[in-house]
Write a protein that holds these residues in place. Structure first.
Motif, PDB file in Angstrom:
ATOM      1  N   ASP A  61       0.795  -1.228   0.000  1.00 55.71           N
ATOM      2  CA  ASP A  61       0.000   0.000   0.000  1.00 55.71           C
ATOM      3  C   ASP A  61       0.827   1.278   0.000  1.00 55.71           C
ATOM      4  OD1 ASP A  61      -2.766  -1.209   0.175  1.00 55.71           O
ATOM      5  OD2 ASP A  61      -1.754  -2.203   1.832  1.00 55.71           O
ATOM      6  N   ILE A  62       0.213   2.312  -0.557  1.00 55.61           N
ATOM      7  CA  ILE A  62       0.887   3.593  -0.770  1.00 55.61           C
ATOM      8  C   ILE A  62       0.786   4.515   0.436  1.00 55.61           C
ATOM      9  CG2 ILE A  62       0.475   3.466  -3.252  1.00 55.61           C
ATOM     10  CD1 ILE A  62      -1.752   5.612  -2.837  1.00 55.61           C
ATOM     11  N   ASP A  63       0.005   4.105   1.442  1.00 51.13           N
ATOM     12  CA  ASP A  63      -0.263   4.979   2.579  1.00 51.13           C
ATOM     13  C   ASP A  63      -0.622   4.106   3.787  1.00 51.13           C
ATOM     14  OD1 ASP A  63      -1.063   8.043   3.229  1.00 51.13           O
ATOM     15  OD2 ASP A  63      -2.477   6.701   4.233  1.00 51.13           O
ATOM     16  N   PRO A  64      -0.200   4.479   4.993  1.00 54.82           N
ATOM     17  CA  PRO A  64      -0.549   3.664   6.166  1.00 54.82           C
ATOM     18  C   PRO A  64      -2.049   3.446   6.328  1.00 54.82           C
ATOM     19  CG  PRO A  64       1.133   5.265   6.742  1.00 54.82           C
ATOM     20  CD  PRO A  64       0.686   5.596   5.342  1.00 54.82           C
ATOM     21  N   PRO A 142      -2.242  10.186  -7.251  1.00 51.42           N
ATOM     22  CA  PRO A 142      -1.371   9.517  -8.220  1.00 51.42           C
ATOM     23  C   PRO A 142       0.113   9.653  -7.901  1.00 51.42           C
ATOM     24  CG  PRO A 142      -3.182  10.570  -9.356  1.00 51.42           C
ATOM     25  CD  PRO A 142      -3.272  11.019  -7.928  1.00 51.42           C
ATOM     26  N   GLU A 143       0.516  10.770  -7.311  1.00 50.39           N
ATOM     27  CA  GLU A 143       1.919  10.940  -6.955  1.00 50.39           C
ATOM     28  C   GLU A 143       2.323   9.969  -5.847  1.00 50.39           C
ATOM     29  OE1 GLU A 143       5.839  12.129  -6.818  1.00 50.39           O
ATOM     30  OE2 GLU A 143       4.327  12.352  -8.394  1.00 50.39           O
ATOM     31  N   LYS A 144       1.397   9.644  -4.941  1.00 51.60           N
ATOM     32  CA  LYS A 144       1.699   8.639  -3.913  1.00 51.60           C
ATOM     33  C   LYS A 144       1.920   7.274  -4.550  1.00 51.60           C
ATOM     34  CE  LYS A 144      -0.214  10.461   0.368  1.00 51.60           C
ATOM     35  NZ  LYS A 144      -0.965  10.115   1.595  1.00 51.60           N
ATOM     36  N   TYR A 145       1.098   6.944  -5.548  1.00 48.83           N
ATOM     37  CA  TYR A 145       1.322   5.695  -6.289  1.00 48.83           C
ATOM     38  C   TYR A 145       2.696   5.742  -6.971  1.00 48.83           C
ATOM     39  CZ  TYR A 145      -3.526   3.907  -5.974  1.00 48.83           C
ATOM     40  OH  TYR A 145      -4.734   3.394  -5.549  1.00 48.83           O
ATOM     41  N   ALA A 146       3.015   6.884  -7.579  1.00 48.98           N
ATOM     42  CA  ALA A 146       4.281   7.013  -8.301  1.00 48.98           C
ATOM     43  C   ALA A 146       5.470   6.824  -7.373  1.00 48.98           C
ATOM     44  CB  ALA A 146       4.353   8.371  -8.994  1.00 48.98           C
ATOM     45  N   GLY A 193      -8.004   6.158 -12.578  1.00 52.54           N
ATOM     46  CA  GLY A 193      -7.154   5.043 -12.978  1.00 52.54           C
ATOM     47  C   GLY A 193      -6.164   5.430 -14.062  1.00 52.54           C
ATOM     48  N   THR A 194      -6.596   6.308 -14.958  1.00 54.52           N
ATOM     49  CA  THR A 194      -5.713   6.799 -16.012  1.00 54.52           C
ATOM     50  C   THR A 194      -4.567   7.610 -15.425  1.00 54.52           C
ATOM     51  OG1 THR A 194      -7.393   6.791 -17.758  1.00 54.52           O
ATOM     52  CG2 THR A 194      -5.602   8.376 -17.979  1.00 54.52           C
ATOM     53  N   GLU A 195      -4.901   8.512 -14.502  1.00 54.03           N
ATOM     54  CA  GLU A 195      -3.860   9.349 -13.896  1.00 54.03           C
ATOM     55  C   GLU A 195      -2.885   8.515 -13.071  1.00 54.03           C
ATOM     56  OE1 GLU A 195      -5.659  12.604 -11.792  1.00 54.03           O
ATOM     57  OE2 GLU A 195      -6.389  13.552 -13.629  1.00 54.03           O
ATOM     58  N   VAL A 196      -3.388   7.504 -12.370  1.00 49.81           N
ATOM     59  CA  VAL A 196      -2.503   6.628 -11.596  1.00 49.81           C
ATOM     60  C   VAL A 196      -1.588   5.838 -12.540  1.00 49.81           C
ATOM     61  CG1 VAL A 196      -2.419   4.614 -10.080  1.00 49.81           C
ATOM     62  CG2 VAL A 196      -4.039   6.463  -9.609  1.00 49.81           C
ATOM     63  N   SER A 197      -2.144   5.335 -13.629  1.00 50.53           N
ATOM     64  CA  SER A 197      -1.343   4.580 -14.598  1.00 50.53           C
ATOM     65  C   SER A 197      -0.241   5.442 -15.184  1.00 50.53           C
ATOM     66  CB  SER A 197      -2.240   4.039 -15.712  1.00 50.53           C
ATOM     67  OG  SER A 197      -3.227   3.174 -15.207  1.00 50.53           O
ATOM     68  N   GLN A 198      -0.572   6.659 -15.556  1.00 52.96           N
ATOM     69  CA  GLN A 198       0.422   7.570 -16.119  1.00 52.96           C
ATOM     70  C   GLN A 198       1.503   7.908 -15.101  1.00 52.96           C
ATOM     71  OE1 GLN A 198      -2.352  10.629 -17.294  1.00 52.96           O
ATOM     72  NE2 GLN A 198      -2.470   9.895 -19.412  1.00 52.96           N
ATOM     73  N   ALA A 199       1.094   8.113 -13.842  1.00 55.21           N
ATOM     74  CA  ALA A 199       2.061   8.429 -12.793  1.00 55.21           C
ATOM     75  C   ALA A 199       3.000   7.252 -12.549  1.00 55.21           C
ATOM     76  CB  ALA A 199       1.329   8.801 -11.505  1.00 55.21           C
ATOM     77  N   ALA A 200       2.442   6.043 -12.512  1.00 54.76           N
ATOM     78  CA  ALA A 200       3.268   4.845 -12.325  1.00 54.76           C
ATOM     79  C   ALA A 200       4.261   4.697 -13.474  1.00 54.76           C
ATOM     80  CB  ALA A 200       2.378   3.611 -12.227  1.00 54.76           C
ATOM     81  N   LYS A 201       3.766   4.883 -14.673  1.00 59.19           N
ATOM     82  CA  LYS A 201       4.604   4.718 -15.871  1.00 59.19           C
ATOM     83  C   LYS A 201       5.774   5.697 -15.872  1.00 59.19           C
ATOM     84  CE  LYS A 201       4.348   2.168 -19.724  1.00 59.19           C
ATOM     85  NZ  LYS A 201       4.167   0.722 -19.737  1.00 59.19           N
ATOM     86  N   SER A 202       5.573   6.866 -15.296  1.00 55.46           N
ATOM     87  CA  SER A 202       6.614   7.895 -15.290  1.00 55.46           C
ATOM     88  C   SER A 202       7.830   7.480 -14.470  1.00 55.46           C
ATOM     89  CB  SER A 202       6.052   9.213 -14.754  1.00 55.46           C
ATOM     90  OG  SER A 202       5.846   9.156 -13.352  1.00 55.46           O
ATOM     91  N   GLU A 203       7.674   6.491 -13.575  1.00 58.62           N
ATOM     92  CA  GLU A 203       8.773   6.038 -12.735  1.00 58.62           C
ATOM     93  C   GLU A 203       9.370   4.721 -13.213  1.00 58.62           C
ATOM     94  OE1 GLU A 203      10.162   7.732 -10.468  1.00 58.62           O
ATOM     95  OE2 GLU A 203       8.702   9.326 -10.127  1.00 58.62           O
ATOM     96  N   MET A 204       8.894   4.225 -14.349  1.00 58.75           N
ATOM     97  CA  MET A 204       9.318   2.918 -14.842  1.00 58.75           C
ATOM     98  C   MET A 204      10.157   3.050 -16.105  1.00 58.75           C
ATOM     99  SD  MET A 204       5.579   1.117 -14.290  1.00 58.75           S
ATOM    100  CE  MET A 204       6.015  -0.434 -15.077  1.00 58.75           C
ATOM    101  N   SER A 205      11.098   2.136 -16.283  1.00 59.52           N
ATOM    102  CA  SER A 205      11.878   2.125 -17.520  1.00 59.52           C
ATOM    103  C   SER A 205      11.008   1.658 -18.673  1.00 59.52           C
ATOM    104  CB  SER A 205      13.078   1.187 -17.371  1.00 59.52           C
ATOM    105  OG  SER A 205      12.636  -0.165 -17.290  1.00 59.52           O
ATOM    106  N   ALA A 206      11.450   1.940 -19.883  1.00 57.86           N
ATOM    107  CA  ALA A 206      10.668   1.591 -21.073  1.00 57.86           C
ATOM    108  C   ALA A 206      10.476   0.083 -21.205  1.00 57.86           C
ATOM    109  CB  ALA A 206      11.348   2.146 -22.325  1.00 57.86           C
TER     110      ALA A 206
END
Length: 342
Positions: A61-64, A142-146, A193-206
């Protein structure tokens, strides 16, 4: 012909077989600090020794206050990275690749003083009534997910799974049954869900795949069906999701608890439908413990990967047993060769 033991490559993820251990909460954090314990280490590494191609670490989880219980894993702090990195390194040693499911429980956060959700609707009369998130609070999530994804990347994971199923926060936003908002997150059920997906993707390699676990249908009056989940999957694909892990339920009685079906492969038609309509690879899950059945799902091209949950809880070496039953070649640890000799 492809089968359960045909290797599979997607982007930078190379799996030795098509067998997935799905995320299953262990509720085994000892100090309520979200840090993985020796139980988690033995639990996951034994499945790597047992031959699984891909292991997905349980809901983290992203938060306590985003945990189902205070005994769940977390990735809201750098202090939680080393214990997970130790698990990943050991699983790699035994030939398995490892993903992690990043999540927020939303209104199903049982130990949170006041859970949060899209709307102030309790899951049932045994659960607390959540507080509806403000629009600004939603925009910040979304930033917490990222940040959790960033920590997962630092821990060495091979793929990331976002939990968009089973009635947790992303699912709550994408369902009209639980989302009664009048802002942009209510008008567009795919937005969060779209914003979370985009935020997650921003921290991942291609080369790192992003998986979304999705409930294909909701088992509750007024819940959505396959048409809606297909539309969700199309939007999430556009946002960067590479692969869908297709489950069902969560807003009403969960199918695994006995409603509405518990027959073998009851969710495979959903995986097949989303694969065809959305044009992505899928993981099938749900009562696929019989190796012959799991093999057929792959051979019939209903899904690229098969997740085996209860079977692996009962037997860490399910994959080795499946290879023996199907007469397929796999790497049996030298220490166990005598047990698998013909």
């Amino acid at each position: 012909m492809i089968d359960l033991f045909t290797p599979w490559t997607f982007k930078g993820l190379e799996l030795k077989n098509r067998v997935v251990m799905p995320p299953m909460c262990q509720y085994s954090v000892e100090k309520k600090d979200g840090i993985a314990t020796d139980w988690h280490y033995v639990h996951y590494v034994s499945r790597a020794i047992g031959g699984a191609g891909l292991i997905i670490i349980e809901m983290t989880d992203i938060d306590p206050d985003g945990r189902i219980t205070d005994n769940d894993l977390g990735l809201w702090s750098d202090e939680q990275i080393p214990a997970l990195a130790r698990i990943v390194e050991a699983c790699h040693k035994y030939g398995a690749k490892v993903a992690i499911q990043i999540a927020h429980a939303g209104r199903k956060a049982q130990d949170a003083p006041i859970p949060v959700a899209p709307s102030a609707i309790a899951f049932n009369d045994q659960y607390k009534t959540p507080r509806a998130l403000t629009t600004d609070e939603v925009k910040a999530l979304p930033e917490k997910y990222a940040q959790a994804v960033k920590r997962a990347v630092q821990a060495g994971f091979d793929a990331i799974e976002l939990h968009g199923a089973h009635g947790y926060l992303i699912h709550e936003f994408q369902s009209a049954f639980t989302n009664k908002r009048t802002d942009e997150y209510g008008k567009d059920l795919t937005r969060f869900g779209t914003e979370v997906s985009q935020a997650a993707k921003s921290e991942m390699s291609a080369g790192m795949p992003l998986i979304m676990r999705i409930s294909a249908i909701e088992y509750v009056n007024g819940g959505y069906g396959l048409e809606h989940s297909t539309a969700l999957a199309k939007a999430y694909k556009e946002a960067g999701v590479d692969l869908f892990h297709v489950s069902a339920g969560g807003e009403g009685p969960i199918a695994a608890a006995g409603k509405p079906g518990t027959h073998a492969a009851y969710q495979v038609p959903f995986a097949r439908a989303i694969k065809k309509a959305v044009g992505t690879s899928v993981i099938a899950v749900g009562r696929l413990d019989d190796p012959v059945l799991a093999n057929a799902v792959i051979g019939n091209e209903d899904a690229e990967l098969v997740a085996v949950g209860r079977g692996m809880l009962r037997n860490p070496y399910w994959t080795l047993e499946a290879a023996a039953k199907l007469h397929k070649e796999t790497n049996v640890p030298n220490q166990y060769l005598t047990g698998f000799a013909h």
